[in-house]
Design a protein around this motif. Sequence first.
Motif, PDB file in Angstrom:
ATOM      1  N   THR A  55       7.871   9.878  -3.659  1.00  0.00           N
ATOM      2  CA  THR A  55       7.253  10.585  -4.780  1.00  0.00           C
ATOM      3  C   THR A  55       7.219   9.677  -5.997  1.00  0.00           C
ATOM      4  O   THR A  55       8.069   8.795  -6.152  1.00  0.00           O
ATOM      5  N   LEU A  56       6.224   9.904  -6.857  1.00  0.00           N
ATOM      6  CA  LEU A  56       6.144   9.204  -8.137  1.00  0.00           C
ATOM      7  C   LEU A  56       5.692  10.185  -9.205  1.00  0.00           C
ATOM      8  O   LEU A  56       4.841  11.044  -8.956  1.00  0.00           O
ATOM      9  N   GLU A  57       6.251  10.035 -10.384  1.00  0.00           N
ATOM     10  CA  GLU A  57       5.866  10.869 -11.511  1.00  0.00           C
ATOM     11  C   GLU A  57       4.696  10.231 -12.253  1.00  0.00           C
ATOM     12  O   GLU A  57       4.464   9.026 -12.171  1.00  0.00           O
TER      13      GLU A  57
ATOM     14  N   ARG B 252       0.811  -1.217   0.000  1.00  0.00           N
ATOM     15  CA  ARG B 252       0.000   0.000   0.000  1.00  0.00           C
ATOM     16  C   ARG B 252       0.844   1.266   0.000  1.00  0.00           C
ATOM     17  O   ARG B 252       0.392   2.324  -0.441  1.00  0.00           O
ATOM     18  N   GLY B 253       2.078   1.170   0.504  1.00  0.00           N
ATOM     19  CA  GLY B 253       2.894   2.375   0.603  1.00  0.00           C
ATOM     20  C   GLY B 253       4.319   2.219   0.139  1.00  0.00           C
ATOM     21  O   GLY B 253       5.089   3.180   0.173  1.00  0.00           O
ATOM     22  N   GLY B 254       4.679   1.016  -0.303  1.00  0.00           N
ATOM     23  CA  GLY B 254       6.060   0.811  -0.700  1.00  0.00           C
ATOM     24  C   GLY B 254       6.242  -0.447  -1.519  1.00  0.00           C
ATOM     25  O   GLY B 254       5.284  -1.144  -1.852  1.00  0.00           O
ATOM     26  N   ILE B 255       7.498  -0.742  -1.818  1.00  0.00           N
ATOM     27  CA  ILE B 255       7.840  -1.809  -2.752  1.00  0.00           C
ATOM     28  C   ILE B 255       9.022  -2.604  -2.210  1.00  0.00           C
ATOM     29  O   ILE B 255       9.967  -2.031  -1.648  1.00  0.00           O
ATOM     30  N   PHE B 256       8.962  -3.922  -2.374  1.00  0.00           N
ATOM     31  CA  PHE B 256      10.138  -4.755  -2.137  1.00  0.00           C
ATOM     32  C   PHE B 256      10.923  -4.830  -3.435  1.00  0.00           C
ATOM     33  O   PHE B 256      10.394  -5.237  -4.471  1.00  0.00           O
ATOM     34  N   VAL B 257      12.185  -4.415  -3.384  1.00  0.00           N
ATOM     35  CA  VAL B 257      13.057  -4.453  -4.561  1.00  0.00           C
ATOM     36  C   VAL B 257      14.021  -5.616  -4.385  1.00  0.00           C
ATOM     37  O   VAL B 257      14.932  -5.559  -3.557  1.00  0.00           O
ATOM     38  N   PRO B 258      13.840  -6.709  -5.136  1.00  0.00           N
ATOM     39  CA  PRO B 258      14.663  -7.905  -4.924  1.00  0.00           C
ATOM     40  C   PRO B 258      16.064  -7.767  -5.501  1.00  0.00           C
ATOM     41  O   PRO B 258      16.289  -7.063  -6.485  1.00  0.00           O
TER      42      PRO B 258
ATOM     43  N   SER C 206       1.941  -3.860 -17.584  1.00  0.00           N
ATOM     44  CA  SER C 206       3.187  -3.119 -17.592  1.00  0.00           C
ATOM     45  C   SER C 206       2.978  -1.690 -17.095  1.00  0.00           C
ATOM     46  O   SER C 206       2.171  -0.940 -17.637  1.00  0.00           O
ATOM     47  N   ILE C 207       3.678  -1.331 -16.029  1.00  0.00           N
ATOM     48  CA  ILE C 207       3.651   0.029 -15.488  1.00  0.00           C
ATOM     49  C   ILE C 207       5.086   0.439 -15.187  1.00  0.00           C
ATOM     50  O   ILE C 207       5.826  -0.305 -14.544  1.00  0.00           O
ATOM     51  N   ARG C 208       5.467   1.610 -15.659  1.00  0.00           N
ATOM     52  CA  ARG C 208       6.801   2.129 -15.370  1.00  0.00           C
ATOM     53  C   ARG C 208       6.701   3.189 -14.280  1.00  0.00           C
ATOM     54  O   ARG C 208       5.866   4.083 -14.357  1.00  0.00           O
ATOM     55  N   LEU C 209       7.561   3.065 -13.274  1.00  0.00           N
ATOM     56  CA  LEU C 209       7.547   3.973 -12.136  1.00  0.00           C
ATOM     57  C   LEU C 209       8.854   4.748 -12.072  1.00  0.00           C
ATOM     58  O   LEU C 209       9.937   4.162 -12.113  1.00  0.00           O
ATOM     59  N   SER C 210       8.730   6.071 -11.957  1.00  0.00           N
ATOM     60  CA  SER C 210       9.892   6.935 -11.756  1.00  0.00           C
ATOM     61  C   SER C 210       9.601   7.826 -10.558  1.00  0.00           C
ATOM     62  O   SER C 210       8.534   8.440 -10.477  1.00  0.00           O
ATOM     63  N   GLY C 211      10.544   7.889  -9.628  1.00  0.00           N
ATOM     64  CA  GLY C 211      10.324   8.721  -8.452  1.00  0.00           C
ATOM     65  C   GLY C 211      11.422   8.531  -7.433  1.00  0.00           C
ATOM     66  O   GLY C 211      12.559   8.193  -7.768  1.00  0.00           O
ATOM     67  N   THR C 212      11.071   8.752  -6.160  1.00  0.00           N
ATOM     68  CA  THR C 212      12.032   8.596  -5.078  1.00  0.00           C
ATOM     69  C   THR C 212      11.416   7.759  -3.963  1.00  0.00           C
ATOM     70  O   THR C 212      10.192   7.663  -3.832  1.00  0.00           O
ATOM     71  N   GLY C 213      12.274   7.159  -3.168  1.00  0.00           N
ATOM     72  CA  GLY C 213      11.823   6.376  -2.029  1.00  0.00           C
ATOM     73  C   GLY C 213      12.859   6.419  -0.925  1.00  0.00           C
ATOM     74  O   GLY C 213      13.978   6.899  -1.115  1.00  0.00           O
ATOM     75  N   VAL C 214      12.470   5.916   0.246  1.00  0.00           N
ATOM     76  CA  VAL C 214      13.404   5.834   1.369  1.00  0.00           C
ATOM     77  C   VAL C 214      13.486   4.374   1.806  1.00  0.00           C
ATOM     78  O   VAL C 214      12.473   3.693   1.946  1.00  0.00           O
ATOM     79  N   VAL C 215      14.701   3.880   1.973  1.00  0.00           N
ATOM     80  CA  VAL C 215      14.923   2.484   2.352  1.00  0.00           C
ATOM     81  C   VAL C 215      14.524   2.301   3.816  1.00  0.00           C
ATOM     82  O   VAL C 215      15.041   2.984   4.701  1.00  0.00           O
TER      83      VAL C 215
ATOM     84  N   VAL D  72      17.740   7.860   0.999  1.00  0.00           N
ATOM     85  CA  VAL D  72      16.792   8.247  -0.046  1.00  0.00           C
ATOM     86  C   VAL D  72      17.365   7.821  -1.391  1.00  0.00           C
ATOM     87  O   VAL D  72      18.523   8.102  -1.702  1.00  0.00           O
ATOM     88  N   VAL D  73      16.556   7.112  -2.178  1.00  0.00           N
ATOM     89  CA  VAL D  73      17.038   6.540  -3.432  1.00  0.00           C
ATOM     90  C   VAL D  73      16.131   6.947  -4.587  1.00  0.00           C
ATOM     91  O   VAL D  73      14.959   7.283  -4.397  1.00  0.00           O
ATOM     92  N   ARG D  74      16.701   6.916  -5.770  1.00  0.00           N
ATOM     93  CA  ARG D  74      15.949   7.155  -6.993  1.00  0.00           C
ATOM     94  C   ARG D  74      15.343   5.842  -7.462  1.00  0.00           C
ATOM     95  O   ARG D  74      16.011   4.810  -7.480  1.00  0.00           O
TER      96      ARG D  74
END
Length: 238
Positions: free
Chosen positions: A209-211, A153-159, A180-189, A169-171
């Motif tokens: 943030t997400l564009e 609901r608020g984040g993503i697991f990046v394997p 297919s959905i492309r995501l561009s933005g920022t996140g915090v680990v 803070v990461v890009r």
Amino acid sequence: MNPLEGKTILVVDDEPLIRELICEALSARGSKSLAAANGTEGFELFLKSSPEVIISDVRMSGGDGTELLRKVRERTSESVFSLISGFADVTTESLYDMGADAIFPKPFSMRKVISTIANLLLPQAERWSAVEQMEPQTLAFQKTAIDWRCVGRGGIFVPGIVEATVDEVVRLELHLSDPSIRLSGTGVVRWVRPRADILPKGMGVEILTLEEPGRSELIRKIQENQPLAFIPQGGKPE
């Protein structure tokens, strides 16, 4: 705008001074504060009052915060649920996977609690479109492909990627499959799993943030799928 204004917030802690401190800080910002001394009392108040926000300690006699979280999430994913934890035996990744929206380690900052809760009360589209003040420290996760088991609901697991550190803070440049959905933005680990065991290695990243158009597409899919986890732990290794 004050997102806390008029909101009912349930504070659950077995230490009276901490309950009083949090309730006073919330009331000063226009919230209606309810207090409970343990998870059992907290769940009774939750059923009676349907609070928009729950702030709970993890370890309490008479019903702990993780059990309260489980019971609340069996009924709704709408309430913002944050946990205050001072115990190393409860992992951050497991609490996010259970459905906690925020986790504050002890000793916690009252200012941080207030600002985090206020942000989580914003509509998702508004929260993810806000201008992020912190510059990403790395361009990690570029062109990384993930599936929907990795989306919460608020984040993503990046394997598979473990180069960043907690609170960095990461890009984000991600590709979600099917559809297919492309995501561009920022996140915090929020957590890092450096080695695969039962679950694959990787990182739990809260979206900052997400564009567009990825932001609207992801929000629509989250609303359709209604994931329990705020940030999932990820599926088993292939």
